[in-house]
Design a protein around this motif. Structure first.
Motif, mmCIF file in Angstrom:
data_model
loop_
_atom_site.group_PDB
_atom_site.id
_atom_site.type_symbol
_atom_site.label_atom_id
_atom_site.label_comp_id
_atom_site.label_asym_id
_atom_site.label_seq_id
_atom_site.Cartn_x
_atom_site.Cartn_y
_atom_site.Cartn_z
ATOM 1 N N THR A 190 -1.513 8.281 -6.318
ATOM 2 C CA THR A 190 -1.099 9.638 -6.680
ATOM 3 C C THR A 190 -2.275 10.401 -7.286
ATOM 4 O O THR A 190 -3.198 9.825 -7.869
ATOM 5 N N ASP A 191 -2.194 11.715 -7.166
ATOM 6 C CA ASP A 191 -3.265 12.583 -7.648
ATOM 7 C C ASP A 191 -3.161 12.859 -9.138
ATOM 8 O O ASP A 191 -4.077 13.434 -9.729
ATOM 9 N N ARG A 192 -2.057 12.462 -9.730
ATOM 10 C CA ARG A 192 -1.839 12.735 -11.155
ATOM 11 C C ARG A 192 -0.937 11.652 -11.747
ATOM 12 O O ARG A 192 -0.239 10.934 -11.020
ATOM 13 N N PRO A 193 -0.941 11.533 -13.075
ATOM 14 C CA PRO A 193 -0.057 10.557 -13.716
ATOM 15 C C PRO A 193 1.409 10.929 -13.527
ATOM 16 O O PRO A 193 1.765 12.101 -13.403
ATOM 17 N N LEU A 194 2.252 9.903 -13.525
ATOM 18 C CA LEU A 194 3.699 10.087 -13.409
ATOM 19 C C LEU A 194 4.386 9.279 -14.499
ATOM 20 O O LEU A 194 3.890 8.223 -14.916
ATOM 21 N N ASP A 195 5.530 9.756 -14.925
ATOM 22 C CA ASP A 195 6.344 9.035 -15.902
ATOM 23 C C ASP A 195 7.272 8.100 -15.124
ATOM 24 O O ASP A 195 8.319 8.505 -14.624
ATOM 25 N N LEU A 196 6.859 6.843 -15.008
ATOM 26 C CA LEU A 196 7.613 5.853 -14.240
ATOM 27 C C LEU A 196 8.316 4.898 -15.187
ATOM 28 O O LEU A 196 7.756 4.487 -16.207
ATOM 29 N N ARG A 197 9.524 4.518 -14.832
ATOM 30 C CA ARG A 197 10.321 3.640 -15.697
ATOM 31 C C ARG A 197 9.952 2.176 -15.541
ATOM 32 O O ARG A 197 10.308 1.361 -16.389
ATOM 33 N N THR A 198 9.280 1.825 -14.454
ATOM 34 C CA THR A 198 8.940 0.429 -14.211
ATOM 35 C C THR A 198 7.469 0.314 -13.838
ATOM 36 O O THR A 198 6.844 1.262 -13.372
ATOM 37 N N ASP A 199 6.932 -0.874 -14.029
ATOM 38 C CA ASP A 199 5.537 -1.137 -13.689
ATOM 39 C C ASP A 199 5.350 -1.408 -12.190
ATOM 40 O O ASP A 199 4.280 -1.143 -11.637
ATOM 41 N N ASP A 217 -3.956 4.227 -16.203
ATOM 42 C CA ASP A 217 -4.208 5.641 -16.491
ATOM 43 C C ASP A 217 -3.007 6.541 -16.194
ATOM 44 O O ASP A 217 -3.104 7.760 -16.290
ATOM 45 N N GLY A 218 -1.859 5.942 -15.838
ATOM 46 C CA GLY A 218 -0.652 6.717 -15.580
ATOM 47 C C GLY A 218 -0.436 7.069 -14.126
ATOM 48 O O GLY A 218 0.675 7.454 -13.736
ATOM 49 N N ARG A 219 -1.486 6.984 -13.313
ATOM 50 C CA ARG A 219 -1.299 7.192 -11.876
ATOM 51 C C ARG A 219 -0.606 5.963 -11.279
ATOM 52 O O ARG A 219 -0.387 4.963 -11.963
ATOM 53 N N ALA A 220 -0.282 6.055 -10.014
ATOM 54 C CA ALA A 220 0.382 4.925 -9.368
ATOM 55 C C ALA A 220 -0.064 4.821 -7.917
ATOM 56 O O ALA A 220 -0.389 5.830 -7.273
ATOM 57 N N GLU A 221 -0.080 3.605 -7.440
ATOM 58 C CA GLU A 221 -0.238 3.352 -6.012
ATOM 59 C C GLU A 221 1.132 3.193 -5.399
ATOM 60 O O GLU A 221 2.029 2.613 -6.015
ATOM 61 N N TRP A 222 1.344 3.764 -4.219
ATOM 62 C CA TRP A 222 2.574 3.498 -3.485
ATOM 63 C C TRP A 222 2.216 3.009 -2.096
ATOM 64 O O TRP A 222 1.130 3.291 -1.576
ATOM 65 N N HIS A 223 3.121 2.267 -1.522
ATOM 66 C CA HIS A 223 2.941 1.825 -0.143
ATOM 67 C C HIS A 223 4.269 1.958 0.587
ATOM 68 O O HIS A 223 5.339 1.822 -0.010
ATOM 69 N N ALA A 224 4.185 2.234 1.858
ATOM 70 C CA ALA A 224 5.357 2.306 2.732
ATOM 71 C C ALA A 224 5.066 1.459 3.964
ATOM 72 O O ALA A 224 4.042 1.657 4.625
ATOM 73 N N VAL A 225 5.940 0.502 4.249
ATOM 74 C CA VAL A 225 5.769 -0.398 5.384
ATOM 75 C C VAL A 225 6.920 -0.181 6.352
ATOM 76 O O VAL A 225 8.085 -0.176 5.937
ATOM 77 N N LEU A 226 6.595 -0.008 7.625
ATOM 78 C CA LEU A 226 7.607 0.275 8.634
ATOM 79 C C LEU A 226 7.448 -0.659 9.826
ATOM 80 O O LEU A 226 6.320 -1.003 10.207
ATOM 81 N N LEU A 238 2.113 12.226 5.611
ATOM 82 C CA LEU A 238 2.913 12.454 4.414
ATOM 83 C C LEU A 238 4.242 13.104 4.771
ATOM 84 O O LEU A 238 5.300 12.729 4.245
ATOM 85 N N ALA A 239 4.204 14.070 5.675
ATOM 86 C CA ALA A 239 5.451 14.702 6.109
ATOM 87 C C ALA A 239 6.345 13.696 6.837
ATOM 88 O O ALA A 239 7.573 13.707 6.675
ATOM 89 N N GLU A 240 5.740 12.830 7.623
ATOM 90 C CA GLU A 240 6.503 11.797 8.332
ATOM 91 C C GLU A 240 7.230 10.896 7.331
ATOM 92 O O GLU A 240 8.402 10.544 7.509
ATOM 93 N N ALA A 253 10.515 10.039 -3.865
ATOM 94 C CA ALA A 253 10.140 11.426 -3.558
ATOM 95 C C ALA A 253 9.072 11.942 -4.512
ATOM 96 O O ALA A 253 8.152 12.669 -4.098
ATOM 97 N N ARG A 254 9.160 11.584 -5.786
ATOM 98 C CA ARG A 254 8.171 12.049 -6.755
ATOM 99 C C ARG A 254 6.792 11.458 -6.479
ATOM 100 O O ARG A 254 5.763 12.124 -6.646
ATOM 101 N N LEU A 255 6.743 10.214 -6.057
ATOM 102 C CA LEU A 255 5.465 9.595 -5.713
ATOM 103 C C LEU A 255 4.815 10.296 -4.522
ATOM 104 O O LEU A 255 3.610 10.584 -4.523
ATOM 105 N N LEU A 256 5.617 10.590 -3.507
ATOM 106 C CA LEU A 256 5.086 11.295 -2.341
ATOM 107 C C LEU A 256 4.642 12.703 -2.703
ATOM 108 O O LEU A 256 3.604 13.187 -2.231
ATOM 109 N N ALA A 257 5.413 13.371 -3.563
ATOM 110 C CA ALA A 257 5.074 14.747 -3.953
ATOM 111 C C ALA A 257 3.797 14.814 -4.780
ATOM 112 O O ALA A 257 3.120 15.850 -4.808
ATOM 113 N N ALA A 258 3.438 13.707 -5.448
ATOM 114 C CA ALA A 258 2.251 13.685 -6.298
ATOM 115 C C ALA A 258 1.006 13.213 -5.549
ATOM 116 O O ALA A 258 -0.009 12.906 -6.171
#
Length: 403
Positions: A190-199, A217-226, A238-240, A253-258
């Motif tokens: 993500t481009d910015r920190p997010l308030d996430l409830r889990t690690d 640092d508050g940012r997060a990595e996300w992955h999507a596997v299909l 990203l739109a896909e 949705a918040r991770l994708l938006a960030a």
């Protein structure tokens, strides 16, 4: 024995191998085909075995300081209900450390920082190996700094050049090589920190997985596997993904938006489904994905590469000659890495790869009914590994980042 080595590939495994070899007194050069070290990549989880390997290499404390422990999280359904919880505190009690999350770029920099200047050469691609001498290997290179072809002679070559390893192809031309796993993966930070409830979280849908790793640092990595055919690409990934995961629980949705659109990486997942007959050929040792590329379903790919690096260095420190050391490396690493790769493939088949509604429902019911400590025991099965001890570098040895 001779003590000069060329490491092919400056990824996690290659850099770790270089650090380990230097700790046991070898002169090392690392060659990387990429012309620029862009420090691209998303994030990585390191289980206790990976952390213990980094401790043996002398960089474990620095990695812990830059990482975030994964104490809370687990596996969920797209609607948000929990299938299994992860108890990072229980793992820490059992192993001395929880799983930690760190950007790959940060781990790369820390490993490079354990090497002195001049060790790493970028923009140099291996084109061949001359193994005509019994105790030496000549590495043929294209893209030397002066623009001409070049070569390096060494007592040992470590092939850490990834799943599509050029060196493996030269050594084992009859091996079928990497196979497409049936899954494709998107990753970003993500481009910015997010308030996430889990690690850390993984969510399993039908033929799809979405997960995240929170960083210090508050940012997060996300992955999507299909589940998808190999080679399919999208003009706007990203739109896909926003369409594919619409309606899934937050924070998807918040991770994708960030995330910036240009930050999304997309790779098909390949593995060495046919195990290698050996991780060693003459004076060449295969390491990491070049030796045992596996699916990411257990989060063990990098950890196994780090184990490889430490075991190789320890074998060379203990044995009277290089041939004996390499035989010991193969005997120790091939059974374990092959077993972990097989377990990762099975985990994928029971996880993200499942697409049949009855099969998904049966799996989810089984996970909900499982004993609370099962997730910890599953992680312990692969993470409870003890690293061999390596010598401590001499006081005053210069170590600084390689640019």
């Amino acid at each position: 024995m001779g003590n000069t080595a060329v490491v092919v590939g400056a990824g996690i495994g290659g850099l770790a191998a270089a650090v380990g070899l230097r700790r046991v007194g070898w002169e090392v050069r690392v060659v990387e085909r990429a012309p620029v070290l862009a420090d691209a990549g998303a994030g990585i989880s390191l289980a206790a075995n990976g952390i213990r390997a980094l401790d043996a290499l002398g960089v474990g404390a620095a990695v812990r300081a830059a990482a975030r422990g994964q104490y809370t999280g687990g596996t969920r359904t797209p609607g948000g209900s929990w299938l299994a919880r992860m108890d990072g505190a229980a793992l820490e009690r059992a192993l001395g450390t929880p799983i930690v999350g760190i950007p790959r770029a940060a781990l790369h920099r820390l490993l490079r920082g354990a090497l002195p200047p001049g060790v790493l050469t970028v923009g140099a691609e291996v084109t061949g190996l001359d193994r005509s001498a019994p105790d030496r290997v000549r590495v043929l290179l294209n893209g030397a700094p002066d623009g001409t072809g070049a070569s390096m002679d060494a007592d040992l070559v470590v092939a850490a050049d990834g799943v599509h390893s050029r060196v493996r192809g030269l050594l084992l031309p009859s091996h079928p090589g990497p196979a497409y796993s049936g899954s494709t993966v998107f990753r970003a930070i993500t481009d910015r920190p997010l308030d996430l409830r889990t690690d850390f979280e993984i969510t399993w849908g039908r033929g799809a997985e979405f997960g995240h790793i929170a960083f210090a640092d508050g940012r997060a990595e996300w992955h999507a596997v299909l589940n998808a055919p190999a080679g399919v690409r999208h003009a706007d990934p990203l739109a896909e993904l926003r369409g594919r995961f619409a309606g899934w629980h937050e924070p998807v949705a918040r991770l994708l938006a960030a995330t910036r659109p240009d930050a999304v990486l997309h790779h098909d997942v390949h593995e060495l489904a046919t195990p290698l007959p050996s991780f060693v050929t003459g004076r060449v040792a295969l390491l990491g994905d070049a030796a045992h590329a596996m699916t990411p379903n257990l989060g063990q790919g990098a950890c196994q590469a780090l184990e490889d690096a430490v075991v190789l260095a320890a074998a060379l420190a203990d044995a009277a000659d290089t041939g004996t050391a390499l035989a010991a490396y193969d005997a120790q690493r091939r059974p374990r890495a092959t077993s972990v790769a097989t377990a990762a493939r099975r985990a994928g088949r029971m996880g993200q790869r499942l697409s049949s509604p009855p099969a998904v429902a049966l799996r989810n019911a089984a996970l909900r009914m499982a004993p609370s400590g099962m997730a910890v025991r599953m992680i312990l099965r692969h993470a409870d590994w003890t690293a061999p001890r390596l010598p401590t570098p001499e006081a005053g040895e210069r170590q600084s980042p390689v640019e």
